[in-house]
Design a protein around this motif. Structure first.
Motif, PDB file in Angstrom:
ATOM      1  N   ALA A  58       6.391   2.819   7.615  1.00 28.76           N
ATOM      2  CA  ALA A  58       5.583   4.029   7.446  1.00 28.76           C
ATOM      3  C   ALA A  58       6.398   5.032   6.663  1.00 28.76           C
ATOM      4  O   ALA A  58       7.630   5.019   6.682  1.00 28.76           O
ATOM      5  N   GLN A  59       5.692   5.915   6.000  1.00 32.82           N
ATOM      6  CA  GLN A  59       6.359   6.977   5.263  1.00 32.82           C
ATOM      7  C   GLN A  59       6.418   8.225   6.140  1.00 32.82           C
ATOM      8  O   GLN A  59       5.408   8.689   6.652  1.00 32.82           O
ATOM      9  N   ALA A  61       7.055  12.245   7.035  1.00 30.65           N
ATOM     10  CA  ALA A  61       6.535  13.466   6.410  1.00 30.65           C
ATOM     11  C   ALA A  61       7.425  13.972   5.281  1.00 30.65           C
ATOM     12  O   ALA A  61       6.940  14.562   4.323  1.00 30.65           O
ATOM     13  N   ASP A  62       8.736  13.736   5.366  1.00 30.10           N
ATOM     14  CA  ASP A  62       9.625  14.199   4.292  1.00 30.10           C
ATOM     15  C   ASP A  62       9.707  13.212   3.126  1.00 30.10           C
ATOM     16  O   ASP A  62      10.420  13.433   2.156  1.00 30.10           O
ATOM     17  N   GLY A  63       8.968  12.094   3.230  1.00 31.45           N
ATOM     18  CA  GLY A  63       8.886  11.144   2.122  1.00 31.45           C
ATOM     19  C   GLY A  63       9.679   9.871   2.290  1.00 31.45           C
ATOM     20  O   GLY A  63       9.375   8.874   1.632  1.00 31.45           O
ATOM     21  N   HIS A  64      10.721   9.873   3.140  1.00 29.03           N
ATOM     22  CA  HIS A  64      11.479   8.633   3.276  1.00 29.03           C
ATOM     23  C   HIS A  64      10.671   7.591   4.047  1.00 29.03           C
ATOM     24  O   HIS A  64       9.673   7.920   4.699  1.00 29.03           O
ATOM     25  N   ILE A  65      11.076   6.346   3.950  1.00 27.74           N
ATOM     26  CA  ILE A  65      10.360   5.248   4.610  1.00 27.74           C
ATOM     27  C   ILE A  65      11.161   4.767   5.806  1.00 27.74           C
ATOM     28  O   ILE A  65      12.341   4.425   5.684  1.00 27.74           O
ATOM     29  N   PHE A  91       8.897   3.966  -6.816  1.00 31.35           N
ATOM     30  CA  PHE A  91       7.543   3.877  -7.347  1.00 31.35           C
ATOM     31  C   PHE A  91       6.709   5.087  -6.928  1.00 31.35           C
ATOM     32  O   PHE A  91       5.983   5.667  -7.725  1.00 31.35           O
ATOM     33  N   LEU A  92       6.825   5.471  -5.660  1.00 33.87           N
ATOM     34  CA  LEU A  92       6.055   6.610  -5.158  1.00 33.87           C
ATOM     35  C   LEU A  92       6.513   7.927  -5.782  1.00 33.87           C
ATOM     36  O   LEU A  92       5.715   8.858  -5.914  1.00 33.87           O
ATOM     37  N   ASP A  93       7.788   8.012  -6.120  1.00 33.70           N
ATOM     38  CA  ASP A  93       8.321   9.174  -6.836  1.00 33.70           C
ATOM     39  C   ASP A  93       7.900  10.506  -6.210  1.00 33.70           C
ATOM     40  O   ASP A  93       7.404  11.401  -6.883  1.00 33.70           O
ATOM     41  N   GLY A  94       8.077  10.609  -4.892  1.00 38.21           N
ATOM     42  CA  GLY A  94       7.755  11.850  -4.199  1.00 38.21           C
ATOM     43  C   GLY A  94       6.335  11.953  -3.667  1.00 38.21           C
ATOM     44  O   GLY A  94       6.017  12.878  -2.924  1.00 38.21           O
ATOM     45  N   THR A  95       5.464  11.025  -4.056  1.00 37.81           N
ATOM     46  CA  THR A  95       4.090  11.040  -3.541  1.00 37.81           C
ATOM     47  C   THR A  95       4.107  10.626  -2.077  1.00 37.81           C
ATOM     48  O   THR A  95       4.772   9.666  -1.694  1.00 37.81           O
ATOM     49  N   ARG A  96       3.384  11.334  -1.252  1.00 42.91           N
ATOM     50  CA  ARG A  96       3.277  11.038   0.185  1.00 42.91           C
ATOM     51  C   ARG A  96       1.996  10.265   0.425  1.00 42.91           C
ATOM     52  O   ARG A  96       0.926  10.670  -0.023  1.00 42.91           O
ATOM     53  N   VAL A  97       2.094   9.127   1.123  1.00 43.92           N
ATOM     54  CA  VAL A  97       0.941   8.266   1.391  1.00 43.92           C
ATOM     55  C   VAL A  97       0.729   8.146   2.898  1.00 43.92           C
ATOM     56  O   VAL A  97       1.665   7.828   3.635  1.00 43.92           O
TER      57      VAL A  97
END
Length: 111
Positions: A58-59, A61-65, A91-97
């Motif tokens: 899971a990602q 909230a701060d972006g790390h996995i 790949f996500l380059d800062g995008t939160r999913v």
């Protein structure tokens, strides 16, 4: 196909182009079913190795996995998983999913 908005033809064409193959689940996901699936049967983010689900991710909230291996996949898989996590972050380059259908394991790892 329903969540992509694609037609059945588009879905079949795309899957064929990726080389995806249907698999049989001889043993299911064992004791991990409740953690990996939501109440409607949607599976959450999973880590696969040699055709088997070996973990979940899971990602945060701060972006790390964050990830959790459900079983010891062996010495070749562990570094491969780490490599793919770093590749996914790039790949996500800062995008939160955040998945629409959240599972217990995804919710836990995202916090």
């Amino acid at each position: 196909m329903w969540w992509t908005g694609w037609t059945l033809t588009d879905t079949r064409t795309t899957l064929a182009a990726t080389g995806a193959r249907a698999v049989e689940l001889d043993e299911g996901t064992g004791p991990h079913t409740k953690a990996l699936f939501d109440r409607n049967g949607n599976i959450g983010p999973t880590i696969w190795w040699n055709g088997r689900v070996i973990g979940t991710w899971a990602q945060h909230a701060d972006g790390h996995i964050n990830h959790h291996l459900l079983t010891d996949p062996g010495s070749q898989a562990r570094p491969a998983v780490e490599t793919e996590i770093h590749r996914t972050l790039a790949f996500l380059d800062g995008t939160r999913v955040t998945p629409c259908h959240r599972t217990p394991s995804e919710r836990s790892l995202a916090t």
